[in-house]
Design a protein around this motif. Sequence first.
Motif, PDB file in Angstrom:
ATOM      1  N   GLU A   1       0.837  -1.202   0.000  1.00 48.23           N
ATOM      2  CA  GLU A   1       0.000   0.000   0.000  1.00 48.23           C
ATOM      3  C   GLU A   1       0.875   1.256   0.000  1.00 48.23           C
ATOM      4  OE1 GLU A   1      -2.927   0.610  -0.619  1.00 48.23           O
ATOM      5  OE2 GLU A   1      -4.355  -0.821   0.234  1.00 48.23           O
ATOM      6  N   ARG A   2       1.966   1.223   0.762  1.00 52.05           N
ATOM      7  CA  ARG A   2       2.874   2.363   0.810  1.00 52.05           C
ATOM      8  C   ARG A   2       3.504   2.602  -0.557  1.00 52.05           C
ATOM      9  NH1 ARG A   2       5.863   5.108   4.733  1.00 52.05           N
ATOM     10  NH2 ARG A   2       6.868   6.858   3.636  1.00 52.05           N
TER      11      ARG A   2
ATOM     12  N   ALA B   1       2.220   1.760  -3.442  1.00 56.32           N
ATOM     13  CA  ALA B   1       1.169   2.273  -4.331  1.00 56.32           C
ATOM     14  C   ALA B   1       0.923   3.753  -4.078  1.00 56.32           C
ATOM     15  CB  ALA B   1      -0.122   1.482  -4.107  1.00 56.32           C
ATOM     16  N   ARG B   2       0.943   4.170  -2.829  1.00 61.07           N
ATOM     17  CA  ARG B   2       0.729   5.575  -2.491  1.00 61.07           C
ATOM     18  C   ARG B   2       1.883   6.435  -3.016  1.00 61.07           C
ATOM     19  NH1 ARG B   2      -0.231   4.815   2.346  1.00 61.07           N
ATOM     20  NH2 ARG B   2       1.765   5.327   3.326  1.00 61.07           N
ATOM     21  N   ASP B   3       3.114   5.937  -2.858  1.00 63.46           N
ATOM     22  CA  ASP B   3       4.275   6.681  -3.335  1.00 63.46           C
ATOM     23  C   ASP B   3       4.253   6.829  -4.855  1.00 63.46           C
ATOM     24  OD1 ASP B   3       5.095   6.932  -0.745  1.00 63.46           O
ATOM     25  OD2 ASP B   3       6.579   5.299  -0.836  1.00 63.46           O
TER      26      ASP B   3
ATOM     27  N   GLY C   1       1.641   7.252  -6.527  1.00 61.43           N
ATOM     28  CA  GLY C   1       0.519   8.108  -6.855  1.00 61.43           C
ATOM     29  C   GLY C   1      -0.723   7.365  -7.329  1.00 61.43           C
ATOM     30  N   LEU C   2      -0.767   6.062  -7.079  1.00 58.77           N
ATOM     31  CA  LEU C   2      -1.933   5.278  -7.477  1.00 58.77           C
ATOM     32  C   LEU C   2      -3.093   5.530  -6.533  1.00 58.77           C
ATOM     33  CD1 LEU C   2      -0.149   1.898  -8.301  1.00 58.77           C
ATOM     34  CD2 LEU C   2      -0.791   3.735  -9.886  1.00 58.77           C
ATOM     35  N   ARG C   3      -4.274   5.666  -7.062  1.00 63.56           N
ATOM     36  CA  ARG C   3      -5.450   5.942  -6.237  1.00 63.56           C
ATOM     37  C   ARG C   3      -6.590   5.018  -6.639  1.00 63.56           C
ATOM     38  NH1 ARG C   3      -4.684  10.562  -3.421  1.00 63.56           N
ATOM     39  NH2 ARG C   3      -3.037  11.971  -4.180  1.00 63.56           N
TER      40      ARG C   3
END
Length: 276
Positions: free
Chosen positions: A267-268, A270-272, A274-276
């Motif tokens: 999840e981290r 994916a967040r880095d 920029g996936l939403r």
Amino acid sequence: MGEVTSVEAETDVRWVPWRVAPHSGFEVDDPTGKGSVRVVQVDDRQFVVLNTFRYSDPDVEKDLSTRLVRSGMSDARARAAVDDARTFVPREDNPTDLASVPRFMRWFEDSYGRHTLAAMIHDELISDAVNSGALQSDTLSDRFFREMMRTSGVPWLKRWLMWSAVALRTRWVAGGYRRWSIVLWLLLSVVGITATVGSAGALLFDWPWPVSSPAWSLVVALLMIFVAAPLWGRQWAASLIAAVGALWLVPAAAVTSLAWLVYVVLERIARDLGLR
């Protein structure tokens, strides 16, 4: 938490058996007659209960009162304490997470189920201040929790394992020698689990084992369960259940925790990205 008097029960409250487990002893203030406990989610993990519920079982109530009288309470005060303890009165300042089950143990038991109301009452009876609840005894509150789960239909081993978990918390919060006794018990548990697994592996699968007689080391490891039980004081039975449960719960919980850690890392990432 205020008392619910018999006059209030007759005039202002309509007690209906809890629809989830009608014969559990739990009764709900539900004017619709459905026996529903209504909750509102207020944040990611917390809920607010909207209607009063209580636990009503004459045998359990009598047992609690008797134990309180033995501890020095007057009979009238003991009955009042039990009546207060068995009744959950909603307040804005007492949100609940239902049952406080650690994330890595959700595979074994959810935060909701037949134990839900018992867990919410138990949470009201304990706090960071030792023996500050309505029963003035965290140990007795833990016992009450186990009895409420029993009449709610929670299976024997599961409710005793859940009781051992809250009993462990009780001794830890008590501090002093009780906390040190738990630390010692945990250390002995690590040694015992290691010896049990290693000895069993040596006997069954010819694993390398430093002890010349794995059968004897297995016997000693199993006997440690009983030798260490007095470290839990009056809740020694919880020690036995916890020791047996740890043999298979701890490895499973470790795997679950590892899987959760992998998920958090993904999840981290994916967040880095920029996936939403």
